[in-house]
Design a protein around this motif. Structure first.
Motif, PDB file in Angstrom:
ATOM      1  N   SER A 284       0.829  -1.198   0.000  1.00 22.08           N
ATOM      2  CA  SER A 284       0.000   0.000   0.000  1.00 22.08           C
ATOM      3  C   SER A 284       0.868   1.255   0.000  1.00 22.08           C
ATOM      4  O   SER A 284       1.831   1.373   0.757  1.00 22.08           O
ATOM      5  N   GLY A 285       0.511   2.203  -0.872  1.00 18.06           N
ATOM      6  CA  GLY A 285       1.229   3.464  -0.938  1.00 18.06           C
ATOM      7  C   GLY A 285       2.523   3.421  -1.716  1.00 18.06           C
ATOM      8  O   GLY A 285       3.231   4.438  -1.766  1.00 18.06           O
TER       9      GLY A 285
ATOM     10  N   THR B 180      -6.128  10.925  -5.106  1.00 17.48           N
ATOM     11  CA  THR B 180      -6.843  10.768  -3.843  1.00 17.48           C
ATOM     12  C   THR B 180      -6.014  11.334  -2.695  1.00 17.48           C
ATOM     13  O   THR B 180      -4.784  11.491  -2.807  1.00 17.48           O
ATOM     14  N   PRO B 181      -6.652  11.629  -1.548  1.00 17.74           N
ATOM     15  CA  PRO B 181      -5.857  12.044  -0.379  1.00 17.74           C
ATOM     16  C   PRO B 181      -4.789  11.014  -0.012  1.00 17.74           C
ATOM     17  O   PRO B 181      -3.658  11.377   0.305  1.00 17.74           O
ATOM     18  N   PHE B 182      -5.161   9.720  -0.082  1.00 16.28           N
ATOM     19  CA  PHE B 182      -4.157   8.704   0.233  1.00 16.28           C
ATOM     20  C   PHE B 182      -3.064   8.675  -0.830  1.00 16.28           C
ATOM     21  O   PHE B 182      -1.884   8.494  -0.515  1.00 16.28           O
ATOM     22  N   GLY B 183      -3.441   8.837  -2.098  1.00 14.09           N
ATOM     23  CA  GLY B 183      -2.443   8.867  -3.149  1.00 14.09           C
ATOM     24  C   GLY B 183      -1.473  10.020  -2.985  1.00 14.09           C
ATOM     25  O   GLY B 183      -0.314   9.926  -3.403  1.00 14.09           O
ATOM     26  N   ARG B 184      -1.919  11.103  -2.357  1.00 10.50           N
ATOM     27  CA  ARG B 184      -1.052  12.277  -2.165  1.00 10.50           C
ATOM     28  C   ARG B 184      -0.180  12.139  -0.920  1.00 10.50           C
ATOM     29  O   ARG B 184       1.014  12.430  -0.942  1.00 10.50           O
TER      30      ARG B 184
ATOM     31  N   TRP C 285       1.232   8.110   5.761  1.00  6.70           N
ATOM     32  CA  TRP C 285       1.232   9.050   6.881  1.00  6.70           C
ATOM     33  C   TRP C 285      -0.172   9.221   7.457  1.00  6.70           C
ATOM     34  O   TRP C 285      -0.325   9.468   8.665  1.00  6.70           O
ATOM     35  N   ILE C 286      -1.188   9.074   6.618  1.00  2.00           N
ATOM     36  CA  ILE C 286      -2.560   9.267   7.103  1.00  2.00           C
ATOM     37  C   ILE C 286      -2.937   8.197   8.119  1.00  2.00           C
ATOM     38  O   ILE C 286      -3.372   8.539   9.241  1.00  2.00           O
TER      39      ILE C 286
END
Length: 498
Positions: free
Chosen positions: A377-378, A464-468, A472-473
């Protein structure tokens, strides 16, 4: 504790019996509360993790059976051996949560530390973040589409945090359980809203021909039928590209889109980068397509081996793109340093530099991924050069018709949601599939079937916010649930009489 952990594995794909976690985790927490101290709590957590991962990874034994003549004695040790390495990620949260008093504070500490240590599994060997609890929401159909949408904001690890918190709510009694049901309803409502409010744009992504040769792993290892395997892939490619071109003429929505054909991981039975004639033959079979993506092994000038995928451009099949697998499979593609014997032949493989984006002639930017690395992920898309779609080539034949290939496929779906990118997957023996940027399945070719899947790849969503912000989120969220317990400890120390 072993039994409770093993029962919890029923929540993973393809069973998806996630309500069982509301039984297993309260059992674990009661055992932690009843331990004499933090060491006893660690032991209980360790046994729970051992049961969870042994049952969840039972299918690893199938990979050993492929080479049973040499490693037969490893068959009963494969899943428990990996579980022994992963179990500390459950033991440490069980011990650390004893720093907080029993009740909701301890539950929060447990949920936050479970998430953080589970995320830390990416640092074990070359990383093994398989089966995070957030993946238990990837059930088939619309229900799964809805429930995994928040991953676009918080990732699968954020879903893991929410899952543990929900699983512990039965400990709080009737009111807590009602609050949990309300939370689930809000979760589903949010997922439905994200689906409705973010329509998939048409985009200019290609029509993909995903080729599934259905070559048994024993045939690949023996190398006795390499010519027959190559001819099989050529014939499937020729038929698939022809069908894609016919469908493009019949469907105006596909008009003007390029055609791309994709072969699975290590599909070419040789060294394609060094075989110009084979590349020309592949290009001839895919005549009319804009490009082909072919899984192959590759040797470098230093005699080291890499697991690669090549992009071949039409009409002559010259190499237009090259990608080397970055995350190698421990015990499968290299031997971890602590292993006292060799499982992988020779010196193993060399990893590549990481996520890249291909800019191929006539094809929208695409990010290639090879097999195992799609579970990270990420780490699947180049954040500095965001692709319009992702392609994953894989070979799950090692693991047979078990839960392993289904769990692997579920991670592909989750990556699509996290990144807001459509993804196409070509697998050797199955399961070949494609998902849009919402993680909705566009089509599949099931296990143990020879053929091809023609699918129109939809457009990408805005980043997406996660993609950015990436992982860390969920890290911040996990730390956030620890703050109430930490604040309580600070107040308690200030009130302590001198």
């Amino acid at each position: 504790m072993l039994l409770a952990g093993a029962l919890g594995a029923l929540a993973f794909p393809p069973v998806d019996l996630f309500p069982v976690l509301a039984v297993c985790f309260p059992v674990l927490m009661r055992a932690i509360d009843g331990a004499a101290g933090w060491r006893g709590a660690c032991r209980r957590g360790f046994m729970f993790g051992l049961g969870l991962h042994t049952a969840g990874l039972y299918w690893l034994a199938d990979a050993i059976l492929v080479r049973a003549d040499t490693f037969w004695w490893l068959v009963p040790l494969a899943a428990p051996g990996c579980a022994l390495v992963l179990a500390p990620a459950a033991a440490l949260p069980a011990g650390l949560c004893r720093l907080a008093p029993a009740g909701w504070r301890r539950n929060l500490v447990f949920a936050g530390t479970w998430t953080l240590f589970d995320m830390g599994r990416v640092f074990i060997f070359s990383g093994f973040p398989w089966n995070p609890l957030g993946s238990t929401w990837e059930m088939a159909g619309l229900a799964g589409d809805v429930m995994i949408q928040p991953a676009a904001w918080i990732g699968v690890d954020g879903l893991t945090l929410l899952t543990v918190l929900l699983a512990l709510l039965p400990l709080g009694g009737r009111r807590a359980m009602l609050a949990g049901l309300a939370g689930l309803a809000a979760w589903a409502g949010l997922g439905g809203a994200l689906l409705a409010l973010r329509p998939i744009p048409p985009g200019h992504n290609p029509v993909a021909v995903l080729v599934q040769g259905n070559v048994p792993e024993t045939m690949k290892i023996s190398r006795q039928d390499d010519i027959a395997v190559f001819r099989r892939y050529l014939a499937l490619t020729r038929a698939g590209v022809a069908q894609a071109q016919v469908q493009a003429l019949a469907d105006p929505a596909r008009g003007g889109r390029p055609v791309v054909y994709v072969w699975p991981e290590s599909a070419f039975p040789g060294l394609l980068a060094e075989d110009g004639l084979a590349r020309q033959m592949i290009a001839a079979a895919g005549a009319g397509a804009a490009a082909g993506m072919i899984g192959t092994l590759r040797g470098d000038s230093d005699g080291r081996w890499r697991n690669s995928v090549l992009a071949l451009a039409e009409p002559d099949g010259h190499v237009a793109g090259l990608y080397d697998k970055a995350h190698l499979v421990p015990f499968g593609e290299y031997d971890p340093w602590l292993l006292p014997f060799h499982v992988v032949p020779g010196a193993g493989m060399v990893p590549g530099p990481g996520a890249r984006t291909w800019h191929l002639p006539g094809v929208s930017p695409v990010g290639p991924l090879i097999c195992y690395e799609v579970i990270f992920s990420g780490q699947v898309a180049d954040i500095h050069d965001r692709p319009d779609w992702l392609v994953n080539v894989t070979n799950d034949a090692w693991y047979g018709n078990t839960a392993g290939p289904r769990q692997h496929l579920a991670t592909v779906r989750m990556r699509a949601v996290e990144e807001g990118l459509p993804i196409a997957r070509a697998a050797n023996t199955g399961i070949t599939a494609a998902f849009d940027a919402h993680g909705h399945e566009l089509g599949r070719l099931g296990w143990n079937r020879q053929g091809f899947l023609v699918v129109s790849i939809g457009g990408a969503l805005p980043v997406t916010p996660f993609g950015r912000w990436g992982r860390w989120i969920p890290v911040i969220l996990a730390l956030g649930v620890l703050l109430p317990a930490l604040a309580w400890r600070g107040r308690a120390q200030r009130r302590r009489p001198v």
